[in-house]
Design a protein around this motif. Structure first.
Motif, PDB file in Angstrom:
ATOM      1  N   UNK A  26      56.793  38.804  40.808  1.00 19.38           N
ATOM      2  CA  UNK A  26      56.611  37.285  40.626  1.00 19.38           C
ATOM      3  C   UNK A  26      56.225  36.998  39.173  1.00 19.38           C
ATOM      4  N   UNK A  27      56.234  37.902  38.376  1.00 19.73           N
ATOM      5  CA  UNK A  27      55.691  37.427  37.176  1.00 19.73           C
ATOM      6  C   UNK A  27      56.763  36.422  36.179  1.00 19.73           C
ATOM      7  N   UNK A  28      56.158  35.714  35.349  1.00 20.83           N
ATOM      8  CA  UNK A  28      57.161  34.892  34.637  1.00 20.83           C
ATOM      9  C   UNK A  28      57.484  35.940  33.185  1.00 20.83           C
ATOM     10  N   UNK A  29      58.240  35.215  32.607  1.00 18.23           N
ATOM     11  CA  UNK A  29      58.909  35.848  31.418  1.00 18.23           C
ATOM     12  C   UNK A  29      57.456  35.943  30.241  1.00 18.23           C
ATOM     13  N   UNK A  30      56.561  34.932  30.428  1.00 23.95           N
ATOM     14  CA  UNK A  30      55.473  35.119  29.542  1.00 23.95           C
ATOM     15  C   UNK A  30      54.317  36.210  30.213  1.00 23.95           C
ATOM     16  N   UNK A  31      54.414  36.161  31.228  1.00 27.36           N
ATOM     17  CA  UNK A  31      53.535  37.360  31.929  1.00 27.36           C
ATOM     18  C   UNK A  31      54.222  38.799  31.441  1.00 27.36           C
ATOM     19  N   UNK A  76      53.909  52.006  34.583  1.00 26.41           N
ATOM     20  CA  UNK A  76      53.745  52.589  35.863  1.00 26.41           C
ATOM     21  C   UNK A  76      52.220  52.904  36.052  1.00 26.41           C
ATOM     22  N   UNK A  77      51.656  53.618  34.937  1.00 30.31           N
ATOM     23  CA  UNK A  77      50.097  54.091  35.266  1.00 30.31           C
ATOM     24  C   UNK A  77      49.221  52.903  35.171  1.00 30.31           C
ATOM     25  N   UNK A  78      49.659  51.845  34.460  1.00 32.46           N
ATOM     26  CA  UNK A  78      48.698  50.829  34.549  1.00 32.46           C
ATOM     27  C   UNK A  78      48.787  49.873  35.584  1.00 32.46           C
ATOM     28  N   UNK A  79      50.241  49.548  35.936  1.00 30.72           N
ATOM     29  CA  UNK A  79      50.426  48.270  36.865  1.00 30.72           C
ATOM     30  C   UNK A  79      50.748  48.913  38.300  1.00 30.72           C
ATOM     31  N   UNK A  80      50.998  50.022  38.497  1.00 27.81           N
ATOM     32  CA  UNK A  80      51.423  50.815  39.631  1.00 27.81           C
ATOM     33  C   UNK A  80      50.298  50.794  40.547  1.00 27.81           C
ATOM     34  N   UNK A  81      49.014  51.214  40.457  1.00 27.20           N
ATOM     35  CA  UNK A  81      47.932  51.054  41.392  1.00 27.20           C
ATOM     36  C   UNK A  81      47.688  49.806  41.781  1.00 27.20           C
ATOM     37  N   UNK A  82      47.790  48.827  40.728  1.00 23.04           N
ATOM     38  CA  UNK A  82      47.487  47.406  41.075  1.00 23.04           C
ATOM     39  C   UNK A  82      48.520  46.861  41.959  1.00 23.04           C
ATOM     40  N   UNK A  83      49.960  47.186  41.824  1.00 19.55           N
ATOM     41  CA  UNK A  83      50.865  46.809  42.541  1.00 19.55           C
ATOM     42  C   UNK A  83      50.823  47.144  44.005  1.00 19.55           C
ATOM     43  N   UNK A  84      50.423  48.481  44.153  1.00 23.23           N
ATOM     44  CA  UNK A  84      50.136  49.356  45.282  1.00 23.23           C
ATOM     45  C   UNK A  84      49.179  48.766  46.014  1.00 23.23           C
ATOM     46  N   UNK A  85      48.011  48.332  45.569  1.00 22.15           N
ATOM     47  CA  UNK A  85      46.977  47.740  46.238  1.00 22.15           C
ATOM     48  C   UNK A  85      47.052  46.260  46.485  1.00 22.15           C
ATOM     49  N   UNK A  86      48.356  45.769  46.251  1.00 23.11           N
ATOM     50  CA  UNK A  86      48.270  44.404  46.611  1.00 23.11           C
ATOM     51  C   UNK A  86      47.762  43.353  45.378  1.00 23.11           C
ATOM     52  N   UNK A  87      47.267  43.648  44.273  1.00 21.34           N
ATOM     53  CA  UNK A  87      46.461  43.066  43.509  1.00 21.34           C
ATOM     54  C   UNK A  87      47.544  42.169  42.485  1.00 21.34           C
ATOM     55  N   UNK A  88      48.750  42.775  42.149  1.00 21.31           N
ATOM     56  CA  UNK A  88      49.482  42.002  41.720  1.00 21.31           C
ATOM     57  C   UNK A  88      50.952  42.214  41.975  1.00 21.31           C
TER      58      UNK A  88
END
Length: 172
Positions: free
Chosen positions: A142-147, A126-138
């Motif tokens: 939509x991520x694949x299993x490999x992602x 959450x700490x790593x991906x949360x800001x990027x998700x909120x900012x619309x960067x990722x």
């Protein structure tokens, strides 16, 4: 007084370590965990021959825009600064989650190894991906299993190192 639960124990017992002491121990554990995360990530890059992610740099750019802060320098110098700041955001997240783990420990919670590792993994994801998700960067939806594997496995390594380090501090 310590109370045992199926997930761990709650209570300070007789440790005598201050809140600041546990926060510092958490920061050290978070730094160790960040090193493990980076090592696993770089090993994955070597094994699969994949490139680096640009999301940390995109996050820096977006945050600078939102804060109305210019990153100084000509095009090349500015880009080099952005490339340096990107990984620093990951280190800040890793050390920050470690501090939170230390504060939880200061409050008296001691988790079972698997529980603590999974909770820490969730927290650092959450700490790593949360800001990027909120900012619309990722968008993790939509991520694949490999992602997902490329993201979760290094964060599991982070959490295992943080949990093991914190438990070791508890035995000192």
């Amino acid at each position: 007084m310590v109370k045992r639960t199926p997930l761990g124990t709650i209570g300070k017992g007789r440790r005598g370590i201050s809140v600041a002491g546990w926060a510092l121990r958490g920061a050290a554990a978070g730094a160790a965990g960040s090193t493990a995360l980076n090592a696993v990530t770089y090993l994955d890059m070597v094994v699969r021959g994949r490139g680096t992610s640009s999301t940390p740099e995109q996050t820096v750019e977006k945050l600078a825009d939102l804060a109305h802060v210019q990153i100084p320098g000509d095009d090349e110098t500015r880009w080099n600064r952005v490339q340096g700041l990107g990984p620093i955001t990951g280190l800040v997240a890793g050390v920050g989650v470690g501090v939170v783990v230390g504060l939880v420990r200061a409050a008296g919670y001691r988790s079972q190894p698997l529980v603590g590792t999974l909770l820490t993994t969730l927290g650092v994801l959450v700490a790593a991906n949360g800001p990027m998700t909120v900012l619309g960067i990722t968008d993790p939806r939509t991520w694949s299993a490999t992602d997902w594997a490329s993201d979760v496995v290094p964060h599991l390594a982070y959490a295992a190192v943080v949990k093991t380090t914190m438990d070791a501090f508890d035995r000192l």
